[in-house]
Write an enzyme that holds these catalytic residues in place. Sequence first.
Site, PDB file in Angstrom:
ATOM      1  N   ASP A   1      -4.670   3.223  -3.352  1.00 37.40           N
ATOM      2  CA  ASP A   1      -3.884   2.581  -4.409  1.00 37.40           C
ATOM      3  C   ASP A   1      -4.305   1.130  -4.628  1.00 37.40           C
ATOM      4  OD1 ASP A   1      -3.008   1.709  -1.968  1.00 37.40           O
ATOM      5  OD2 ASP A   1      -0.932   2.329  -2.219  1.00 37.40           O
TER       6      ASP A   1
ATOM      7  N   ASN B   1      10.577   3.079   2.714  1.00 37.23           N
ATOM      8  CA  ASN B   1      11.373   4.032   1.928  1.00 37.23           C
ATOM      9  C   ASN B   1      10.711   5.406   1.876  1.00 37.23           C
ATOM     10  OD1 ASN B   1       9.222   3.643   0.251  1.00 37.23           O
ATOM     11  ND2 ASN B   1      10.389   2.926  -1.512  1.00 37.23           N
TER      12      ASN B   1
ATOM     13  N   HIS C   1       7.458   6.014   1.128  1.00 41.27           N
ATOM     14  CA  HIS C   1       6.349   6.216   0.189  1.00 41.27           C
ATOM     15  C   HIS C   1       5.022   6.324   0.919  1.00 41.27           C
ATOM     16  CE1 HIS C   1       5.811   1.575  -0.523  1.00 41.27           C
ATOM     17  NE2 HIS C   1       4.874   1.981   0.306  1.00 41.27           N
TER      18      HIS C   1
ATOM     19  N   GLU D   1       6.423   6.536  -4.895  1.00 43.26           N
ATOM     20  CA  GLU D   1       7.778   6.111  -4.565  1.00 43.26           C
ATOM     21  C   GLU D   1       8.755   7.279  -4.618  1.00 43.26           C
ATOM     22  OE1 GLU D   1       7.937   3.360  -3.297  1.00 43.26           O
ATOM     23  OE2 GLU D   1       7.667   1.632  -4.611  1.00 43.26           O
TER      24      GLU D   1
HETATM   25  C1  GLP Z   1       2.080  -0.482   0.879  1.00 41.59           C
HETATM   26  C2  GLP Z   1       0.945   0.504   0.580  1.00 41.59           C
HETATM   27  C3  GLP Z   1       1.028   1.734   1.433  1.00 41.59           C
HETATM   28  C4  GLP Z   1       1.320   1.340   2.855  1.00 41.59           C
HETATM   29  C5  GLP Z   1       2.688   0.776   2.910  1.00 41.59           C
HETATM   30  C6  GLP Z   1       3.101   0.311   4.291  1.00 41.59           C
HETATM   31  O1  GLP Z   1       3.022  -0.574  -0.115  1.00 41.59           O
HETATM   32  N1  GLP Z   1       0.837   0.884  -0.770  1.00 41.59           N
HETATM   33  O2  GLP Z   1      -0.187   2.453   1.333  1.00 41.59           O
HETATM   34  O3  GLP Z   1       1.278   2.451   3.695  1.00 41.59           O
HETATM   35  O4  GLP Z   1       2.888  -0.270   1.996  1.00 41.59           O
HETATM   36  O5  GLP Z   1       2.607  -0.948   4.603  1.00 41.59           O
HETATM   37  P1  GLP Z   1       2.657  -1.561   6.069  1.00 41.59           P
HETATM   38  O6  GLP Z   1       1.691  -0.809   6.881  1.00 41.59           O
HETATM   39  O7  GLP Z   1       2.268  -3.008   5.898  1.00 41.59           O
HETATM   40  O8  GLP Z   1       4.050  -1.399   6.537  1.00 41.59           O
END
Ligand code: GLP
Length: 538
Positions: free
Chosen positions: A67, A134, A136, A141
């Site tokens: 993404d 959440n 995702h 989402e």
């Molecule tokens: C972001 C990314 C995800 C990632 C998530 C968790 O929003 N789009 O791909 O897995 O958040 O991030 P973190 O590992 O910093 O908690």
Amino acid sequence: MRVIVCSNYDEMSKQAAKLVAGQVNLKPNCVLGLATGSTPIGLYNNLIQMSDAGDVDFSEVTTFNLDEYYPISKDNDQSYDYFMNKHLFSKVKMKNHYIPNGETSDPEKECTDYEKRIESEGGIDLQILGIGQNGHIGFNEPDINLNTVTHLTRLTESTIKANSRFFENINDVPTMALTMGIASILKSRKIILLASGRAKHKVVSELLNGEINTSIPASMLKVHPDVVLICDKEAYTSMYLGVDIGGTHIKFGVIDDENHVLYKDSIRTRKRGKAQIIMSEIGAACKEIIKKYPISGIGIGTPGIIDKKDNRVSAANLPFDNDPIVDYLKEYIDLPIYLDNDANCAALAECKAGVHEDDLLMITLGTGIGGGIILGGKIYSGKRGDAGEIGHMCIQSDGIRCSCGLVGCWEKYASVSALIEQINDAAQKNPDCIMAQIIKEENGAADGETVFKAMEKGCPVANEVFDKYLSYLATGINSVANIFRPETIVLAGGITAQGDILLKPLQKKLAANINVKISRLQNDAGIIGAALLAKLSQ
Ligand code: GLP
């Protein structure tokens, strides 16, 4: 979904790196799906080290990132393009790497082209995923209408808030993103999902314990045949909150999966006021604790009688008069709440975290005598819920009248309050004895320790008082042990801090086959046992 629980973040990162390196060694021209966020940074560091050491060669590997924010310039240090260059691509040579283009003026076309590009490269062999708080994955989402292919999406408030930690200001967080869809992700041949830290505990347990549901997009991974969740203990371990309500203090304790006490605190018990007020104070304290620990359930230990039908409690030393205290607490807390008698909770704690016996009797010596029965590893409180009130067992048919209405109750002779009365009585009758002197020096107030202080100084009156007290204690224990012959009788309460001074002469007055131990958990037994109520009920 296979689950690997690692002791910490570093272990999690190493485990994941081993699997990724294994994939690349097996198929040097493989296609990897990559993720951003803080979680995979450790994995990338390990891959860089392995590549530097020559343990794995990435030169034929193609990667696709999940993404990218939209719109965002590649130079923006918060873009995922910038992130990937900084954490991996600038350090490991690869054949090709693709990231959705956050600078595009035609996001729809970018998404269609991205999906096609993945297909033309033969699809993803191994996809790395993090998970949002959440639920995702990528930027898919929670939404009943999950879009399944690469698409432009609007970020939820919770994601914007969670990701704002990387930006100077929450208003700088882009509100949209380009993301591979759930179907794009599920087409990958293998998937590694990473989760680390307490912030992820809630979502990990919802993922593992819940149904497949679009409100937790990661739950869609359950339909894939080859997914491994690699997480650290903090993300995986459940914690439970135990509340031990007492006449003077209300204690709170958090335990983990291994019954270790991670946190303890207490507040004073309000003497006046209604049950609702006490429960609102407990609710406020619980709320604070829940903010700090990933609590999965709450257990309450209360003195008094619990009507098992609707959890109504009546307790002599508290303003609980047939009050549904769990219902009161539910107004403040949205977690499962369990309730039992405090002595039963303490007994459960001994069974699971103290003496570790499945048949035991817990005897708490305090203002009265509390009893908790464990049979086959479970609390026995009878159908009505008030079994185990051994303090009201009669040991003298024409004895002292008890507040329960009966006469000769054991607690009138062998509780600590009874001992204090016996001490005062003997001191009055023998005003010159050492024990009477000690009481005078302590402003006329004897306590449970007075008799031990006097015995230490060689007071024969104290010896006599203590011997008589032990006989009362032994009479009750000998009788009750005959009823169900528990493996162990565990004694708790402040007086048991005397250890062998209490235990050795007591044992001599007991039938030969009775095994008495002093509680190791002591004051913590109540909170541990209450927390265990929650843990064992889930
Ligand atoms: C972001 C990314 C995800 C990632 C998530 C968790 O929003 N789009 O791909 O897995 O958040 O991030 P973190 O590992 O910093 O908690």
